[in-house]
Design an enzyme around this catalytic site. Sequence first.
Site, PDB file in Angstrom:
ATOM      1  N   GLU A 258      -7.214 -13.312  -5.854  1.00  0.00           N
ATOM      2  CA  GLU A 258      -6.087 -12.767  -5.086  1.00  0.00           C
ATOM      3  C   GLU A 258      -6.374 -11.334  -4.658  1.00  0.00           C
ATOM      4  O   GLU A 258      -6.491 -10.432  -5.486  1.00  0.00           O
ATOM      5  CB  GLU A 258      -4.816 -12.819  -5.952  1.00  0.00           C
ATOM      6  CG  GLU A 258      -3.584 -12.220  -5.281  1.00  0.00           C
ATOM      7  CD  GLU A 258      -2.362 -12.199  -6.201  1.00  0.00           C
ATOM      8  OE1 GLU A 258      -2.507 -12.474  -7.413  1.00  0.00           O
ATOM      9  OE2 GLU A 258      -1.261 -11.909  -5.699  1.00  0.00           O
TER      10      GLU A 258
ATOM     11  N   ASP B 244       4.877  -3.816  -0.955  1.00  0.00           N
ATOM     12  CA  ASP B 244       4.749  -5.013  -1.788  1.00  0.00           C
ATOM     13  C   ASP B 244       5.744  -4.958  -2.949  1.00  0.00           C
ATOM     14  O   ASP B 244       5.371  -4.879  -4.107  1.00  0.00           O
ATOM     15  CB  ASP B 244       3.297  -5.082  -2.310  1.00  0.00           C
ATOM     16  CG  ASP B 244       3.036  -6.297  -3.172  1.00  0.00           C
ATOM     17  OD1 ASP B 244       3.703  -7.319  -2.963  1.00  0.00           O
ATOM     18  OD2 ASP B 244       2.167  -6.215  -4.061  1.00  0.00           O
TER      19      ASP B 244
ATOM     20  N   TRP C  61      -6.266 -11.872 -10.418  1.00  0.00           N
ATOM     21  CA  TRP C  61      -5.869 -10.646  -9.713  1.00  0.00           C
ATOM     22  C   TRP C  61      -6.130  -9.473 -10.643  1.00  0.00           C
ATOM     23  O   TRP C  61      -5.769  -9.514 -11.816  1.00  0.00           O
ATOM     24  CB  TRP C  61      -4.376 -10.671  -9.321  1.00  0.00           C
ATOM     25  CG  TRP C  61      -3.961  -9.324  -8.800  1.00  0.00           C
ATOM     26  CD1 TRP C  61      -4.320  -8.764  -7.609  1.00  0.00           C
ATOM     27  CD2 TRP C  61      -3.156  -8.342  -9.481  1.00  0.00           C
ATOM     28  NE1 TRP C  61      -3.792  -7.493  -7.515  1.00  0.00           N
ATOM     29  CE2 TRP C  61      -3.074  -7.214  -8.639  1.00  0.00           C
ATOM     30  CE3 TRP C  61      -2.511  -8.309 -10.724  1.00  0.00           C
ATOM     31  CZ2 TRP C  61      -2.374  -6.065  -8.989  1.00  0.00           C
ATOM     32  CZ3 TRP C  61      -1.810  -7.162 -11.080  1.00  0.00           C
ATOM     33  CH2 TRP C  61      -1.729  -6.056 -10.213  1.00  0.00           C
TER      34      TRP C  61
ATOM     35  N   LYS D 192      -5.641  -7.683  -2.415  1.00  0.00           N
ATOM     36  CA  LYS D 192      -4.498  -6.799  -2.227  1.00  0.00           C
ATOM     37  C   LYS D 192      -4.925  -5.578  -1.422  1.00  0.00           C
ATOM     38  O   LYS D 192      -6.106  -5.220  -1.425  1.00  0.00           O
ATOM     39  CB  LYS D 192      -3.981  -6.383  -3.613  1.00  0.00           C
ATOM     40  CG  LYS D 192      -2.662  -5.669  -3.618  1.00  0.00           C
ATOM     41  CD  LYS D 192      -2.086  -5.619  -5.027  1.00  0.00           C
ATOM     42  CE  LYS D 192      -0.876  -4.720  -5.094  1.00  0.00           C
ATOM     43  NZ  LYS D 192      -0.177  -4.794  -6.365  1.00  0.00           N
TER      44      LYS D 192
ATOM     45  N   ASP E  13       5.939 -15.512  -6.644  1.00  0.00           N
ATOM     46  CA  ASP E  13       5.563 -14.280  -7.340  1.00  0.00           C
ATOM     47  C   ASP E  13       6.491 -13.141  -6.920  1.00  0.00           C
ATOM     48  O   ASP E  13       6.236 -12.473  -5.922  1.00  0.00           O
ATOM     49  CB  ASP E  13       4.093 -13.925  -7.025  1.00  0.00           C
ATOM     50  CG  ASP E  13       3.661 -12.623  -7.721  1.00  0.00           C
ATOM     51  OD1 ASP E  13       4.342 -12.204  -8.668  1.00  0.00           O
ATOM     52  OD2 ASP E  13       2.643 -12.050  -7.295  1.00  0.00           O
TER      53      ASP E  13
ATOM     54  N   ASP F   9       7.980  -7.101  -4.054  1.00  0.00           N
ATOM     55  CA  ASP F   9       8.271  -8.312  -4.818  1.00  0.00           C
ATOM     56  C   ASP F   9       9.759  -8.597  -4.980  1.00  0.00           C
ATOM     57  O   ASP F   9      10.234  -8.881  -6.080  1.00  0.00           O
ATOM     58  CB  ASP F   9       7.545  -8.297  -6.162  1.00  0.00           C
ATOM     59  CG  ASP F   9       6.040  -8.472  -6.004  1.00  0.00           C
ATOM     60  OD1 ASP F   9       5.636  -9.523  -5.487  1.00  0.00           O
ATOM     61  OD2 ASP F   9       5.281  -7.552  -6.365  1.00  0.00           O
TER      62      ASP F   9
ATOM     63  N   ASP G 104      -1.218 -13.734  -1.214  1.00  0.00           N
ATOM     64  CA  ASP G 104       0.108 -13.240  -1.598  1.00  0.00           C
ATOM     65  C   ASP G 104       0.661 -12.544  -0.360  1.00  0.00           C
ATOM     66  O   ASP G 104       0.038 -11.611   0.165  1.00  0.00           O
ATOM     67  CB  ASP G 104      -0.046 -12.262  -2.780  1.00  0.00           C
ATOM     68  CG  ASP G 104       1.284 -11.678  -3.259  1.00  0.00           C
ATOM     69  OD1 ASP G 104       2.083 -11.245  -2.406  1.00  0.00           O
ATOM     70  OD2 ASP G 104       1.506 -11.625  -4.480  1.00  0.00           O
TER      71      ASP G 104
ATOM     72  N   HIS H 109       0.937 -16.999  -3.264  1.00  0.00           N
ATOM     73  CA  HIS H 109       1.987 -16.320  -4.010  1.00  0.00           C
ATOM     74  C   HIS H 109       3.037 -15.992  -2.981  1.00  0.00           C
ATOM     75  O   HIS H 109       2.823 -15.130  -2.126  1.00  0.00           O
ATOM     76  CB  HIS H 109       1.477 -15.011  -4.635  1.00  0.00           C
ATOM     77  CG  HIS H 109       0.971 -15.191  -6.030  1.00  0.00           C
ATOM     78  ND1 HIS H 109       0.490 -14.154  -6.780  1.00  0.00           N
ATOM     79  CD2 HIS H 109       0.912 -16.295  -6.813  1.00  0.00           C
ATOM     80  CE1 HIS H 109       0.129 -14.615  -7.977  1.00  0.00           C
ATOM     81  NE2 HIS H 109       0.373 -15.906  -8.019  1.00  0.00           N
TER      82      HIS H 109
ATOM     83  N   HIS I 249       0.615  -8.756   0.211  1.00  0.00           N
ATOM     84  CA  HIS I 249      -0.647  -8.047   0.005  1.00  0.00           C
ATOM     85  C   HIS I 249      -1.438  -7.748   1.267  1.00  0.00           C
ATOM     86  O   HIS I 249      -2.648  -7.563   1.206  1.00  0.00           O
ATOM     87  CB  HIS I 249      -1.530  -8.846  -0.957  1.00  0.00           C
ATOM     88  CG  HIS I 249      -1.035  -8.800  -2.368  1.00  0.00           C
ATOM     89  ND1 HIS I 249      -1.771  -9.230  -3.436  1.00  0.00           N
ATOM     90  CD2 HIS I 249       0.135  -8.336  -2.884  1.00  0.00           C
ATOM     91  CE1 HIS I 249      -1.088  -9.065  -4.559  1.00  0.00           C
ATOM     92  NE2 HIS I 249       0.076  -8.534  -4.251  1.00  0.00           N
TER      93      HIS I 249
END
Length: 416
Positions: A224, A292, A183, A226, A324, A294, A257, A284, A260
């Site tokens: 990955e 995003d 990433w 995004k 993640d 997290d 992810d 993820h 993303h």
Amino acid sequence: MNRYQQAKEMFAAYGVDTDAAIEKLATIPVSVHCWQGDDVVGFDGAGAASGGIQTTGNYPGRARTPEELMEDIRLAFSLMAGKLRLNLHASYAILGKDAGKVDRDAYRPEHFAPWVKFAKEIGLDGIDFNPTFFSHPKMKDGLSLSSPDEETRKFWIRHGQACIRIAEYLATEMGSHCLVNIWISDGLKDVPADRLTPRLRLKDSLDEILSVPYDKSKVRVAVESKVFGIGLESYTVGSNEFYQNYAATRGICCLLDNGHYHPTEVVSDKIPSLLAFYDTVALHVTRGVRWDSDHVVLLEDELKEIAKEIVRNDATDKVMIGLDYFDASINRISAWVVGERNMDKALLYALLQPSKTLQKMQDEANFTEQMVLQEEMKTLPYGDVWEEYLRRNKFAGADWFEQVRAYENKVLKARR
Ligand code: RNT
Ligand code: ZN
């Protein structure tokens, strides 16, 4: 009759075998990210995470050294059941005498030897690895592998290549594949003057990284994508279309992810789309709140849908599940445990669905009964099966937090 026996009979009435689900759950590996323990700072001098990602919060007890992080992981992992893998970033290199001398483009397997020793000691299933293309002075104008500056680009290519070699070492040592996830945060804040050329440079950089000879049975490479990052709102070089085509044409895989994508896109629908073309898919698992962000993974509907797509497509050995997220506003060990246990709970939920029956109903266009059955299943006693899973794996029910609290008082509060 105890609660598990009752639950078992209730599920059996729908043709679901709870014992088989419990057994299967224990075999599904979850790769747990090291970076929840220290707010994605790492040990190679970065300070705070940069590159479009951010942790918020200042809860006491952030791990500041490899020893502290290992101590925290040891406790956190001891409160999780099932097969566990450790997901490391290159920035967690333990450089020793090379500190300040060896840069990321020259990291070697030996810088990760203490992690291998630790992973073996706590009985992990494997180690996964991520080159760290962010939080570093060699990023130029926010760019790494797509930089127009050749020196910068070459530095980061060498970093990627170094990581492939390290991954092969980790796989050999652990006797299990190592997923290398690429990433990069490369992107632009405002309307680009050129969207193509940076992508062509990224494509070339990735080809150079992959030109390093490596054993494909040991090292699995993923890319990955995004949509955007903080301060990089208008353009992401590594977009979804870019990486899906890159992966497909280079024989590597995609990492999805779930923070993303555009807000109404769902990873649960992307997993089967990719499984139609790829042998492996990496994940993820995270939780975005409005962006995003997290947040810690909770047991939400989309997590259950993701788990269903893995389980009912017999893809538990094709989909590499990784976590993640990074929350610095709560106890970090608790954050780890809650998120990992929720992933397991979602997988159990999926394993307890009458998937074959539902699939048949769909094929026969029996949508009325399909809806009825899907909704009936929602109120079955999953919690009792979960408790039994923990019990069989020698875990206490809800009292794990007491251990975390005691550790916080004794160890975390002393970190100032
Ligand atoms: C960032 C990506 C990336 C990182 C980790 C630390 O948006 O999700 O995977 O979170 O590599
Ligand atoms: Zn991610």
